[in-house]
Write a protein that holds these residues in place. Structure first.
Motif, mmCIF file in Angstrom:
data_model
loop_
_atom_site.group_PDB
_atom_site.id
_atom_site.type_symbol
_atom_site.label_atom_id
_atom_site.label_comp_id
_atom_site.label_asym_id
_atom_site.label_seq_id
_atom_site.Cartn_x
_atom_site.Cartn_y
_atom_site.Cartn_z
ATOM 1 N N GLY A 199 -4.859 2.758 35.606
ATOM 2 C CA GLY A 199 -5.878 2.818 35.610
ATOM 3 C C GLY A 199 -7.382 1.700 35.502
ATOM 4 O O GLY A 199 -6.396 0.508 34.992
ATOM 5 N N PRO A 200 -8.310 2.066 34.857
ATOM 6 C CA PRO A 200 -9.060 0.598 34.656
ATOM 7 C C PRO A 200 -8.289 -0.390 33.363
ATOM 8 O O PRO A 200 -8.320 0.842 32.295
ATOM 9 C CB PRO A 200 -9.797 1.312 34.562
ATOM 10 C CG PRO A 200 -10.322 2.551 34.802
ATOM 11 C CD PRO A 200 -8.830 2.846 35.038
ATOM 12 N N PRO A 201 -8.644 -1.543 33.460
ATOM 13 C CA PRO A 201 -8.233 -1.851 31.528
ATOM 14 C C PRO A 201 -8.495 -1.477 30.761
ATOM 15 O O PRO A 201 -7.779 -1.382 29.871
ATOM 16 C CB PRO A 201 -8.557 -3.222 32.487
ATOM 17 C CG PRO A 201 -8.503 -3.373 33.642
ATOM 18 C CD PRO A 201 -9.254 -2.900 34.362
ATOM 19 N N ILE A 202 -10.384 -0.867 30.503
ATOM 20 C CA ILE A 202 -10.499 -0.793 30.049
ATOM 21 C C ILE A 202 -9.647 1.038 29.179
ATOM 22 O O ILE A 202 -9.702 1.317 27.997
ATOM 23 C CB ILE A 202 -11.789 -0.220 29.866
ATOM 24 C CG1 ILE A 202 -12.845 -0.003 28.333
ATOM 25 C CG2 ILE A 202 -11.962 1.008 30.231
ATOM 26 C CD1 ILE A 202 -12.889 -1.214 27.420
ATOM 27 N N SER A 203 -8.979 1.578 30.066
ATOM 28 C CA SER A 203 -8.776 3.164 29.717
ATOM 29 C C SER A 203 -6.619 2.683 29.608
ATOM 30 O O SER A 203 -6.107 3.320 28.954
ATOM 31 C CB SER A 203 -9.399 3.845 30.066
ATOM 32 O OG SER A 203 -7.696 3.263 31.693
ATOM 33 N N LEU A 223 -8.345 -10.485 32.012
ATOM 34 C CA LEU A 223 -7.729 -9.131 32.262
ATOM 35 C C LEU A 223 -7.742 -8.877 30.643
ATOM 36 O O LEU A 223 -8.066 -7.560 29.690
ATOM 37 C CB LEU A 223 -6.679 -9.009 33.118
ATOM 38 C CG LEU A 223 -6.417 -7.815 33.345
ATOM 39 C CD1 LEU A 223 -8.059 -7.212 33.997
ATOM 40 C CD2 LEU A 223 -5.185 -7.673 34.826
ATOM 41 N N TRP A 224 -7.425 -9.786 29.503
ATOM 42 C CA TRP A 224 -6.191 -8.845 28.750
ATOM 43 C C TRP A 224 -7.962 -8.948 28.315
ATOM 44 O O TRP A 224 -8.555 -8.472 27.231
ATOM 45 C CB TRP A 224 -6.272 -10.133 27.688
ATOM 46 C CG TRP A 224 -4.536 -9.993 28.287
ATOM 47 C CD1 TRP A 224 -3.708 -10.978 28.208
ATOM 48 C CD2 TRP A 224 -3.407 -9.202 27.800
ATOM 49 N NE1 TRP A 224 -2.336 -10.796 28.418
ATOM 50 C CE2 TRP A 224 -2.377 -9.241 28.039
ATOM 51 C CE3 TRP A 224 -4.204 -8.045 27.987
ATOM 52 C CZ2 TRP A 224 -0.867 -8.315 28.355
ATOM 53 C CZ3 TRP A 224 -3.123 -7.224 27.185
ATOM 54 C CH2 TRP A 224 -1.741 -7.421 27.701
ATOM 55 N N MET A 225 -9.267 -10.046 27.836
ATOM 56 C CA MET A 225 -10.535 -9.405 27.633
ATOM 57 C C MET A 225 -11.528 -8.407 28.077
ATOM 58 O O MET A 225 -12.078 -7.821 27.026
ATOM 59 C CB MET A 225 -11.339 -10.317 28.279
ATOM 60 C CG MET A 225 -10.934 -12.123 27.573
ATOM 61 S SD MET A 225 -12.506 -13.155 27.846
ATOM 62 C CE MET A 225 -13.485 -12.506 27.819
ATOM 63 N N GLN A 226 -10.611 -7.454 28.327
ATOM 64 C CA GLN A 226 -11.575 -6.111 28.875
ATOM 65 C C GLN A 226 -10.205 -4.665 28.788
ATOM 66 O O GLN A 226 -10.858 -3.848 28.726
ATOM 67 C CB GLN A 226 -11.352 -6.012 30.526
ATOM 68 C CG GLN A 226 -11.626 -7.112 31.487
ATOM 69 C CD GLN A 226 -11.802 -6.630 32.889
ATOM 70 O OE1 GLN A 226 -11.724 -5.597 33.530
ATOM 71 N NE2 GLN A 226 -11.374 -7.994 33.746
ATOM 72 N N VAL A 227 -9.231 -5.290 27.487
ATOM 73 C CA VAL A 227 -8.330 -4.662 27.309
ATOM 74 C C VAL A 227 -9.484 -3.710 26.233
ATOM 75 O O VAL A 227 -9.246 -4.941 25.164
ATOM 76 C CB VAL A 227 -7.311 -4.864 27.485
ATOM 77 C CG1 VAL A 227 -6.070 -3.879 26.382
ATOM 78 C CG2 VAL A 227 -6.249 -4.526 28.887
#
Length: 627
Positions: A199-203, A223-227
């Motif tokens: 799914g999207p990085p936040i999830s 991308l790690w910043m969105q996790v």
């Protein structure tokens, strides 16, 4: 076992007729020699190959290439479902029936395509043939079923194909030994899109990230910043724990650590930066602190400088260096050790700092006291020592009356031999060199290859017959002069294509066309599979005679022969035209550039026009004896 197998192969026919029997154990089968196997009957060769598949015997590329030619010679290629997947990578693609192309592709895709590193044209043809079999367009938009069939072959796909394909492509990419920068960018694009099972990085969650396996090391800092922070911290801790436990190497995990720490630094960029020399803010580092898998998140390099005391470092240097420290932090540790040991690091401590070796100058290494072979092996085992450092470490050991034994040679490995000085190579006793067995020196500079060949000839020169001598000296022929290659050609040794591509280019260019034909023997058709290899393409350009004297055109083992019956080659004939298919871009994942348009034209053009592709025409193959 290597020496035992070599001696057995050199002593008697019994090895080929008994030792290579289908009942042989895995260790003996790994010592397989084509010259011995060539004496087997068709049925016994077939049984041998099937035994290798059932025991999952891991063979090297030079063994597989000539075994594939023996299988073709005996008409065994159609039995491919019972053969090792690695072997299928070397088979003649023009002999695969249309009805079998999917089954063949699925079986071959279970192999290790890195084995084709010296056969760029075969590697490119394999991928193109697989796509032709699936009937996909360019750039290929691969479905889940396509990806399941293609397996590791996806590792050579273009970046655009990775983004366009079904998200199940992640499962294929996990099998790639490495991704190119373009493929890494495509992977991050795919992960950012949210189309994958994660799914999207936040999830994202911990289980999903762990399911990515080695692909997680390619995730970009942006991308790690969105996790979610908690998820990222849990995953970072699990990766460091695996590294400290030895389940992941520091080399493998370091890109991930760098990317993750960059993301953390960007998120904290609004806070005041801590310059070197600032007071310890995080608290003094203790032995307990170093047990924390999140240590690197709490202590950046400036805080490591401020908070790590000499007493703690002296007692816990091994625990500290179990963490995958960034280079800047490693330099901090090195500077602190210099203050603790101004006269040079004691030998007992040297074994604990192998990951720092690359930071030390020759002057600093000369201060060390190296008396133990174990110290040498530990310092070099980390694979971070550079050329001059390797030479200096070995010299310190030799200065203390140490000797380079066969065990040390094996521990150092072939690539380390490249970094020994000529004087050190000369100091190796022939008896120890013989006991060390086959060492891979293919990555050595030519000057070292030349010296190592002289040592090999000194060690094995008295071996008789020539077939046995060839088996021993084969790994070192990259340094052989022209005269030696001509002598081996006269002995009909049937050199494999991988050994051939590692020959000294200058020595090779002095060989006549007839020399090369007789040197390769039954393996001469493999020149087509490797004709884009720099060594071979350079030799082709130096020829004053035409390639038809090599007779590659009508060789039944040729991968691109145009003289095929339609029933045998329909999946090859469906390849897309040059300039429209995957061949218009360079292959990925480290495979050398191949002239893919030439590959496709070679299927369609008559032999009289092939000279337009490679300067000269091709003709029929002669018959060659195999020892």
């Amino acid at each position: 076992m290597w020496l035992t197998t070599h001696c057995a192969g050199a002593q008697a026919e019994g090895f080929s007729q008994e030792g290579l029997d289908a009942s042989a154990n895995t260790s003996l089968l790994q010592g397989f020699r084509c010259q011995s196997a060539s004496q087997l009957s068709r049925d016994r060769l077939s049984a041998l190959i099937r035994r290798m598949a059932s025991q999952q015997v891991l063979l090297k590329a030079w063994q597989l290439s000539c075994l594939a030619n023996l299988a073709a010679l005996h008409g065994l290629q159609s039995d491919f479902p019972l053969h090792p997947p690695d072997l299928l990578l070397f088979y003649n693609l023009g002999h695969v029936r249309e009805a079998d192309c999917r089954a063949f592709t699925g079986r071959a895709a279970q192999g290790d395509t890195e084995l084709l590193a010296n056969l760029p044209d075969q590697r490119a043809a394999l991928q193109h043939s697989a796509l032709a079999c699936l009937g996909v367009s360019h750039p290929p938009r691969l479905s889940a079923s396509d990806l399941l069939l293609l397996g590791v072959l996806v590792c050579d796909m273009e970046a655009s194909s990775i983004v366009a394909s079904d998200p199940h492509v992640l499962q294929n990419l996990q099998r790639c030994p490495r991704l190119t920068p373009a493929q890494q960018a495509a992977l991050n694009t795919l992960l950012t899109s949210g189309r994958t099972v994660l799914g999207p990085p936040i999830s994202w969650n911990l289980e999903g990230l762990q399911a990515l396996g080695p692909l997680a090391t390619y995730i970009s800092s942006s991308l790690w910043m969105q996790v979610q922070e908690a998820v990222g911290l849990d995953f970072f801790g699990s990766m460091v724990a695996a590294c400290r436990a030895g389940r992941l190497s520091q080399r493998d995990i370091r890109p991930f650590v760098t990317s993750f720490l960059e993301a953390k630094a960007k998120l904290m960029s609004s806070r005041p930066k801590r310059g070197t020399g600032r007071p310890c803010i995080q608290g003094n580092i203790t032995a307990a602190t170093l047990q924390d898998d999140l240590f690197l998140l709490h202590y950046d390099c400036s805080q490591l400088e401020s908070c790590l005391g000499s007493r703690v470092l002296r007692a816990n240097v091994d625990r500290l260096l179990q963490h995958p420290l960034p280079t800047e932090c490693q330099r901090v540790v090195k500077a602190k050790l210099a203050r603790i040991y101004p006269g040079g690091i004691p030998e007992g401590q040297l074994r604990l700092i192998a990951s720092l070796v690359y930071l030390y100058s020759l002057v600093e290494i000369r201060q060390w006291n190296i008396t133990s072979r174990d110290t040498v092996m530990t310092l070099l085992a980390s694979d971070v020592a550079l050329e001059n450092q390797t030479e200096a470490i070995l010299q310190k050991f030799l200065d203390h009356k140490g000797t380079i034994t066969s065990a040390l040679l094996v521990a150092i490995g072939g690539s380390r031999l490249c970094w020994m000085s000529p004087r050190q190579i000369q100091a190796i006793r022939p008896s120890e060199f013989r006991l060390a067995g086959a060492l891979d020196t293919s990555s050595c500079p030519q000057s070292r290859k030349n010296q190592l060949f002289l040592k090999a000839r000194e060690a094995f020169g008295s071996t008789r017959p020539t077939a046995a001598y060839y088996d021993f000296v084969r790994p070192y022929l990259g340094g052989a002069p022209t005269e030696e290659l001509q002598r081996l050609a006269q002995a009909n040794v049937s050199m494999d294509i991988h050994t051939f591509t590692n020959l000294n280019p200058c020595a090779l260019q002095n060989l006549s066309v007839n020399n090369v034909r007789t040197l390769l023997g039954q393996n001469v058709g493999d020149l087509q599979k490797a004709r884009s290899h720099p060594t071979i393409s350079s030799w082709l350009r130096s020829l004053n005679k035409s390639l038809d004297e090599l007779g590659l055109d009508t060789d039944p083992a040729s991968p691109t022969s145009p003289t095929r019956t339609h029933s045998n080659t329909p999946w090859i004939s469906h390849l897309t035209p040059p300039g429209e298919g995957p061949g218009k871009d360079a292959p990925t994942s480290g495979s050398p550039p191949a002239h893919l348009g030439y590959l496709l034209l070679a299927v369609a053009l008559p032999s009289s026009l092939l000279w337009l592709l490679y300067w000269v025409p091709w003709g029929p193959v002669g018959t060659h004896n195999v020892l």
